[in-house]
Design a protein around this motif. Structure first.
Motif, PDB file in Angstrom:
ATOM      1  N   THR A 107      -3.303 -13.105  11.616  1.00 53.47           N
ATOM      2  CA  THR A 107      -3.068 -12.880  10.189  1.00 53.47           C
ATOM      3  C   THR A 107      -2.221 -13.988   9.562  1.00 53.47           C
ATOM      4  N   PHE A 110      -3.500 -14.929   6.086  1.00 51.17           N
ATOM      5  CA  PHE A 110      -3.191 -13.872   5.123  1.00 51.17           C
ATOM      6  C   PHE A 110      -1.729 -13.957   4.689  1.00 51.17           C
ATOM      7  N   ALA A 133       3.048 -13.361  10.443  1.00 53.77           N
ATOM      8  CA  ALA A 133       2.051 -12.572  11.164  1.00 53.77           C
ATOM      9  C   ALA A 133       2.663 -11.723  12.271  1.00 53.77           C
ATOM     10  N   SER A 138       0.717  -6.783   8.204  1.00 55.38           N
ATOM     11  CA  SER A 138      -0.492  -7.588   8.055  1.00 55.38           C
ATOM     12  C   SER A 138      -1.512  -7.256   9.148  1.00 55.38           C
ATOM     13  N   LYS A 139      -1.040  -6.791  10.295  1.00 55.62           N
ATOM     14  CA  LYS A 139      -1.946  -6.374  11.372  1.00 55.62           C
ATOM     15  C   LYS A 139      -2.721  -5.116  10.963  1.00 55.62           C
ATOM     16  N   TRP A 142      -5.384  -6.141   8.573  1.00 53.52           N
ATOM     17  CA  TRP A 142      -6.507  -6.796   9.249  1.00 53.52           C
ATOM     18  C   TRP A 142      -7.423  -5.751   9.881  1.00 53.52           C
ATOM     19  N   SER A 502      -7.918 -13.897   7.483  1.00 53.12           N
ATOM     20  CA  SER A 502      -7.932 -12.437   7.359  1.00 53.12           C
ATOM     21  C   SER A 502      -8.355 -12.063   5.965  1.00 53.12           C
TER      22      SER A 502
END
Length: 502
Positions: A107, A110, A133, A138-139, A142, A502
């Motif tokens: 990520t 992103f 990340a 953010s995970k 995703w 992402s």
């Protein structure tokens, strides 16, 4: 009253269970490694079901080794690898995909987009974190974007998100409890660090439905009991803290200005800052140290992504050592690094740089360089990365460090600990009980169940194993700091081009 505590220490490479007595002594230990999954460069995954199964097996094994019944265990304390992210089906308990590990960089792009859009200052103010990340938020995004049907199912309330603590509690209680503690919540980039509640603003920014989220609870309280059939009787679950927070507690760093560093897969330095979060000017993290009795205490944290893992790399990828404990003897063969500097940025650089695109470098190689120089440079790289974090920490807090308490597997390496004392210029103190992460979880559970009355009683149990004073090599190692900085600069100038969109 039961006087034993069962600590579940779920780490990045293994699941462990340790039983402690009321004096904080380990009486039984069981450990089992599990699979590391690397789909492509920069991506790291775990099988969440394998994590649960290995954790259950070692808990049962520890009880067997200690010859204890469930009724003799006052409570279970859980400590865990923190930002690793799992999403599962609320009805079946089945994960919708592999867990995305804290080391994973998929990520990065992103997160860079969030930075480019100017969200840095706001995210740091609300969450205490930098945009990276590394963190769970953010995970989650995703997984919602890339696993078929996940976004719609999440919005319908069919899915549950959790860091590993939540996943373990869910399974321990047969799906009755979906919760986390304030320390783990503070690592998601979704939590307001002041109120220790989920931030509507961050949820909207990252596109994460609130229906996914666990309830945020204290780090020390009785949350519920395990399913009776797991251990032959129900056991209270009474403490939860992310691994580094648990280690800070287990090291009895209960007062502002006290600091510890854990040398594990990565290195994690935390300094207690009391009841006020300090906003870092050096890209350190403001994080919840623990929340007990509704009162939140905070810490400054600096995370080094690759610490002891560099030794594993020398063992597994280069084959210059057969086991990790051989590195101290090998590095001692030469008097210095021979001009070699090893920056192990295999997963980017953490604090105080936060460079997702940096990659590892070994510089200063000559025809005279041998494997002992590489071993010594690897150990020095761990010590120098920690120095960079501690220096930033002191500047942010205005506190001069009096000593650094240390734990973790690599803290048993006497050469590394002496290097650390030399480069920092302060004593490095290793605790008598090396398992301070698990011990911290046990202490939190014992507080909630009455095994210990207060933190003062816990602090009185802490004793040192060995103290490393800055020695005659101090001047030379500190003199190499400029060369180390140049090595880091070269590492950061490398554009890897492996960011996963992402």
């Amino acid at each position: 009253m039961a006087k034993y505590l069962l600590a579940l220490d779920q780490g990045t490479t293994s699941s462990r269970a340790i039983i402690f007595d009321e004096r904080g002594n380990p009486v039984a230990i069981a450990q089992q490694e599990f699979s590391q999954i690397f789909p492509s460069p920069g991506l790291v995954e775990h099988d969440a079901k394998e994590i649960w199964h290995t954790q259950l097996q070692v808990a049962r094994e520890a009880l067997r080794l200690a010859a204890l019944k469930p009724s003799e265990i006052a409570g279970i304390g859980i400590t865990n690898q923190r930002e690793t992210t799992v999403i599962w089906d609320r009805k079946t308990g089945e994960p919708i995909g592999n867990a995305i590990v804290w080391q994973d960089r998929r990520t990065s792009d992103f997160c860079q987009n969030l930075k480019n859009a100017g969200h840095d200052a706001r995210i740091q103010k609300v969450t205490g974190l930098v945009i990276d990340a590394y963190f769970s938020g953010s995970k989650v995004r995703w997984m919602l974007d890339h696993i078929e049907g996940a976004k719609d199912r999440a919005e319908r309330g069919e899915l549950a998100f959790g860091t590993i603590d939540s996943w373990l509690v869910w399974n321990l209680t047969g799906g009755r409890l979906h919760l986390t503690d304030a320390t783990n919540a503070s690592r998601t980039m979704l939590c307001d660090i002041v109120t220790t509640t989920w931030s509507e603003e961050m949820l909207e920014l990252l596109g994460v439905p609130v229906s996914l989220l666990p309830e945020i609870r204290d780090s020390s309280e009785v949350y519920g009991e395990t399913e009776p059939d797991l251990f032959g009787g129900a056991i209270p679950i009474a403490g939860i803290a992310g691994d580094q927070h648990a280690a800070l507690f287990g090291q009895a760093c209960h007062s502002p200005g006290m600091a510890k560093n854990t040398y594990g897969t990565g290195c994690f330095a935390l300094m207690n800052t009391g009841d006020t979060p300090i906003r870092s000017k050096h890209q350190l993290l403001s994080t919840v140290a623990w929340r007990i009795g509704g009162k939140t205490e905070y810490a400054l944290e600096g995370s080094v992504f690759i610490g002891g893992a560099v030794v594993q790399w020398l063992r597994d990828q280069l084959g210059i050592i057969r086991s990790s404990n051989e590195i101290e003897a090998l590095a001692s063969v030469v008097p210095d690094n021979g001009g070699v500097y090893f920056v192990p940025a295999f997963s980017g650089l953490g604090a105080p740089y936060w460079d997702s695109y940096a990659r590892g470098t070994i510089s200063g190689l000559t025809r005279g360089t041998n494997k002992a120089h590489l071993a010594r440079a690897a150990l020095e790289g761990i010590a120098y990365q920690t120095h960079d974090v501690i220096k930033a920490m002191m500047e942010d807090s205005g506190i001069s460090l009096k000593e650094l308490r240390v734990d973790g597997g690599a803290s048993m390496n006497g050469l590394l600990m002496q290097m650390q004392a030399d480069v920092l210029g302060v004593p490095v103190v290793r605790a008598r009980v090396a398992e301070t992460t698990a011990l911290g979880a046990a202490y939190l559970a014992g507080l909630a169940t009455g095994v210990w009355k207060n933190v003062e009683e816990i602090a009185a149990q802490w004793t040192e194993d060995r103290r490393f004073e800055p020695g005659p090599d101090q001047k030379r190692l500190q003199g190499q700091l400029e060369a180390w900085k140049e090595a880091v600069r070269r590492t950061r100038s490398i554009e890897s081009g492996t960011g996963i969109s992402s």
